[in-house]
Design a protein around this motif. Sequence first.
Motif, PDB file in Angstrom:
ATOM      1  N   LEU A 245       0.948  -0.925  -0.671  1.00 52.98           N
ATOM      2  CA  LEU A 245       0.580  -0.329  -0.021  1.00 52.98           C
ATOM      3  C   LEU A 245       0.811   1.239  -0.252  1.00 52.98           C
ATOM      4  CD1 LEU A 245      -2.688  -0.664   2.328  1.00 52.98           C
ATOM      5  CD2 LEU A 245      -2.654  -1.384  -0.428  1.00 52.98           C
ATOM      6  N   SER A 246       0.761   1.815  -0.491  1.00 55.06           N
ATOM      7  CA  SER A 246       1.700   3.475  -1.033  1.00 55.06           C
ATOM      8  C   SER A 246       0.177   4.894  -0.929  1.00 55.06           C
ATOM      9  CB  SER A 246       2.081   3.902  -2.526  1.00 55.06           C
ATOM     10  OG  SER A 246       2.810   4.483  -2.650  1.00 55.06           O
ATOM     11  N   TYR A 247       0.803   5.588  -0.275  1.00 56.48           N
ATOM     12  CA  TYR A 247       0.088   7.095   0.145  1.00 56.48           C
ATOM     13  C   TYR A 247       1.309   8.253   0.047  1.00 56.48           C
ATOM     14  CZ  TYR A 247      -2.520  11.446   0.594  1.00 56.48           C
ATOM     15  OH  TYR A 247      -3.109  12.419   0.895  1.00 56.48           O
ATOM     16  N   GLN A 248       1.026   8.859  -0.774  1.00 56.67           N
ATOM     17  CA  GLN A 248       2.768  10.557  -0.822  1.00 56.67           C
ATOM     18  C   GLN A 248       3.744   9.963   0.120  1.00 56.67           C
ATOM     19  OE1 GLN A 248       0.932  12.068  -2.014  1.00 56.67           O
ATOM     20  NE2 GLN A 248      -0.477  14.018  -0.908  1.00 56.67           N
ATOM     21  N   ASN A 249       4.335   8.500  -0.319  1.00 52.05           N
ATOM     22  CA  ASN A 249       5.403   7.897   0.101  1.00 52.05           C
ATOM     23  C   ASN A 249       6.250   6.927  -1.401  1.00 52.05           C
ATOM     24  OD1 ASN A 249       8.214   7.605   2.002  1.00 52.05           O
ATOM     25  ND2 ASN A 249       6.722   6.763   2.824  1.00 52.05           N
ATOM     26  N   THR A 250       6.365   7.591  -2.854  1.00 52.19           N
ATOM     27  CA  THR A 250       6.997   6.889  -3.856  1.00 52.19           C
ATOM     28  C   THR A 250       8.376   6.680  -3.537  1.00 52.19           C
ATOM     29  OG1 THR A 250       6.803   8.419  -4.614  1.00 52.19           O
ATOM     30  CG2 THR A 250       5.397   7.539  -4.969  1.00 52.19           C
ATOM     31  N   ALA A 251       8.941   7.546  -2.561  1.00 54.29           N
ATOM     32  CA  ALA A 251      10.759   7.495  -2.374  1.00 54.29           C
ATOM     33  C   ALA A 251      11.001   6.029  -2.297  1.00 54.29           C
ATOM     34  CB  ALA A 251      11.488   7.760  -1.280  1.00 54.29           C
ATOM     35  N   LEU A 252      10.417   5.050  -0.574  1.00 51.68           N
ATOM     36  CA  LEU A 252      10.615   4.277  -1.201  1.00 51.68           C
ATOM     37  C   LEU A 252      10.524   3.308  -1.433  1.00 51.68           C
ATOM     38  CD1 LEU A 252      10.070   5.465   3.721  1.00 51.68           C
ATOM     39  CD2 LEU A 252      12.412   4.714   1.754  1.00 51.68           C
ATOM     40  N   LEU A 253       8.888   3.280  -2.147  1.00 54.87           N
ATOM     41  CA  LEU A 253       8.504   2.099  -2.869  1.00 54.87           C
ATOM     42  C   LEU A 253       9.415   1.412  -3.861  1.00 54.87           C
ATOM     43  CD1 LEU A 253       5.689   1.669  -3.343  1.00 54.87           C
ATOM     44  CD2 LEU A 253       5.597   2.985  -5.093  1.00 54.87           C
ATOM     45  N   PRO A 254      10.337   1.788  -4.747  1.00 58.10           N
ATOM     46  CA  PRO A 254      11.674   0.815  -5.222  1.00 58.10           C
ATOM     47  C   PRO A 254      11.880  -0.025  -4.138  1.00 58.10           C
ATOM     48  CG  PRO A 254      11.324   2.921  -6.220  1.00 58.10           C
ATOM     49  CD  PRO A 254      10.871   3.008  -5.006  1.00 58.10           C
ATOM     50  N   LYS A 255      12.349   0.072  -3.786  1.00 56.71           N
ATOM     51  CA  LYS A 255      13.187  -0.674  -2.161  1.00 56.71           C
ATOM     52  C   LYS A 255      11.776  -1.830  -2.117  1.00 56.71           C
ATOM     53  CE  LYS A 255      16.029  -0.781   1.852  1.00 56.71           C
ATOM     54  NZ  LYS A 255      16.479   0.085   2.896  1.00 56.71           N
ATOM     55  N   ALA A 256      11.048  -1.706  -1.548  1.00 52.53           N
ATOM     56  CA  ALA A 256      10.100  -2.275  -1.430  1.00 52.53           C
ATOM     57  C   ALA A 256       9.520  -2.925  -1.932  1.00 52.53           C
ATOM     58  CB  ALA A 256       8.700  -1.904  -0.954  1.00 52.53           C
ATOM     59  N   ILE A 257       9.658  -2.514  -3.505  1.00 50.76           N
ATOM     60  CA  ILE A 257       9.027  -3.866  -3.915  1.00 50.76           C
ATOM     61  C   ILE A 257      10.258  -4.649  -4.914  1.00 50.76           C
ATOM     62  CG2 ILE A 257       8.777  -3.507  -7.251  1.00 50.76           C
ATOM     63  CD1 ILE A 257       7.056  -1.185  -6.563  1.00 50.76           C
ATOM     64  N   ASN A 258      11.890  -4.291  -4.767  1.00 50.30           N
ATOM     65  CA  ASN A 258      12.881  -4.812  -5.166  1.00 50.30           C
ATOM     66  C   ASN A 258      12.915  -5.948  -4.010  1.00 50.30           C
ATOM     67  OD1 ASN A 258      13.421  -3.796  -7.286  1.00 50.30           O
ATOM     68  ND2 ASN A 258      14.821  -1.908  -6.650  1.00 50.30           N
ATOM     69  N   SER A 259      12.523  -5.872  -2.563  1.00 53.25           N
ATOM     70  CA  SER A 259      12.485  -6.837  -1.961  1.00 53.25           C
ATOM     71  C   SER A 259      11.462  -7.995  -2.126  1.00 53.25           C
ATOM     72  CB  SER A 259      12.327  -5.907  -0.108  1.00 53.25           C
ATOM     73  OG  SER A 259      11.201  -5.895  -0.045  1.00 53.25           O
ATOM     74  N   VAL A 260      10.038  -7.645  -2.779  1.00 49.08           N
ATOM     75  CA  VAL A 260       9.906  -8.576  -2.961  1.00 49.08           C
ATOM     76  C   VAL A 260      10.019  -9.556  -3.990  1.00 49.08           C
ATOM     77  CG1 VAL A 260       7.543  -9.127  -3.564  1.00 49.08           C
ATOM     78  CG2 VAL A 260       7.371  -7.609  -1.837  1.00 49.08           C
ATOM     79  N   LEU A 261      11.145  -8.593  -5.093  1.00 48.90           N
ATOM     80  CA  LEU A 261      11.578  -9.471  -6.575  1.00 48.90           C
ATOM     81  C   LEU A 261      12.320 -10.140  -6.419  1.00 48.90           C
ATOM     82  CD1 LEU A 261      10.969  -6.233  -8.639  1.00 48.90           C
ATOM     83  CD2 LEU A 261       9.379  -8.580  -8.145  1.00 48.90           C
ATOM     84  N   CYS A 262      13.446  -9.938  -4.993  1.00 47.46           N
ATOM     85  CA  CYS A 262      14.394 -11.095  -5.185  1.00 47.46           C
ATOM     86  C   CYS A 262      14.181 -11.895  -4.191  1.00 47.46           C
ATOM     87  CB  CYS A 262      15.333  -9.830  -4.195  1.00 47.46           C
ATOM     88  SG  CYS A 262      15.101  -9.370  -2.276  1.00 47.46           S
ATOM     89  N   GLN A 263      12.534 -12.608  -3.368  1.00 48.35           N
ATOM     90  CA  GLN A 263      12.538 -13.703  -2.692  1.00 48.35           C
ATOM     91  C   GLN A 263      13.107 -15.038  -3.823  1.00 48.35           C
ATOM     92  OE1 GLN A 263      12.113 -13.285   0.125  1.00 48.35           O
ATOM     93  NE2 GLN A 263      13.064 -11.528  -0.165  1.00 48.35           N
ATOM     94  N   HIS A 264      12.760 -15.239  -2.831  1.00 45.92           N
ATOM     95  CA  HIS A 264      13.402 -17.475  -4.088  1.00 45.92           C
ATOM     96  C   HIS A 264      12.293 -17.832  -4.117  1.00 45.92           C
ATOM     97  CE1 HIS A 264      17.689 -16.064  -4.295  1.00 45.92           C
ATOM     98  NE2 HIS A 264      17.641 -16.129  -3.261  1.00 45.92           N
ATOM     99  N   TYR A 265      10.785 -17.284  -3.215  1.00 43.85           N
ATOM    100  CA  TYR A 265       9.864 -18.337  -2.895  1.00 43.85           C
ATOM    101  C   TYR A 265       9.242 -18.708  -4.894  1.00 43.85           C
ATOM    102  CZ  TYR A 265       5.488 -19.922  -1.918  1.00 43.85           C
ATOM    103  OH  TYR A 265       4.409 -20.960  -2.199  1.00 43.85           O
TER     104      TYR A 265
END
Length: 109
Positions: free
Chosen positions: A26-46
């Motif tokens: 969930l995001s609101y007015q804080n898109t600066a942290l969004l790339p880090k959150a997305i990459n933390s999901v994308l680097c998972q091995h599940y």
Amino acid sequence: MSDGKETFEVISSSLPTQPLITVLILSYQNTALLPKAINSVLCQHYSHIELIIADDGSDFFAEQSIRHIIENNKQDNLKNYLILCNGTNLGTVQNLKRAMKYVKGDLYI
């Protein structure tokens, strides 16, 4: 009459061996942290991940940049992703409820 030998038929399934996990961001007015959150999901091995990003009417939400980050960093384990952008701020609870309508995973976080 049986000769004492049994035969077994192996039935293969096309179902994944692990359940699909949906990760909601969930995001609101804080898109600066969004790339880090997305990459933390994308680097998972599940092996079976769905990603849903739900922006709650931020003044500036760079959907194309977010899509670019996902497309350039996703692996085969990302089975689906969705970017939702609310036209106006609905509030955290309503944003979550809206995003939950799109969850396909057996489990979500």
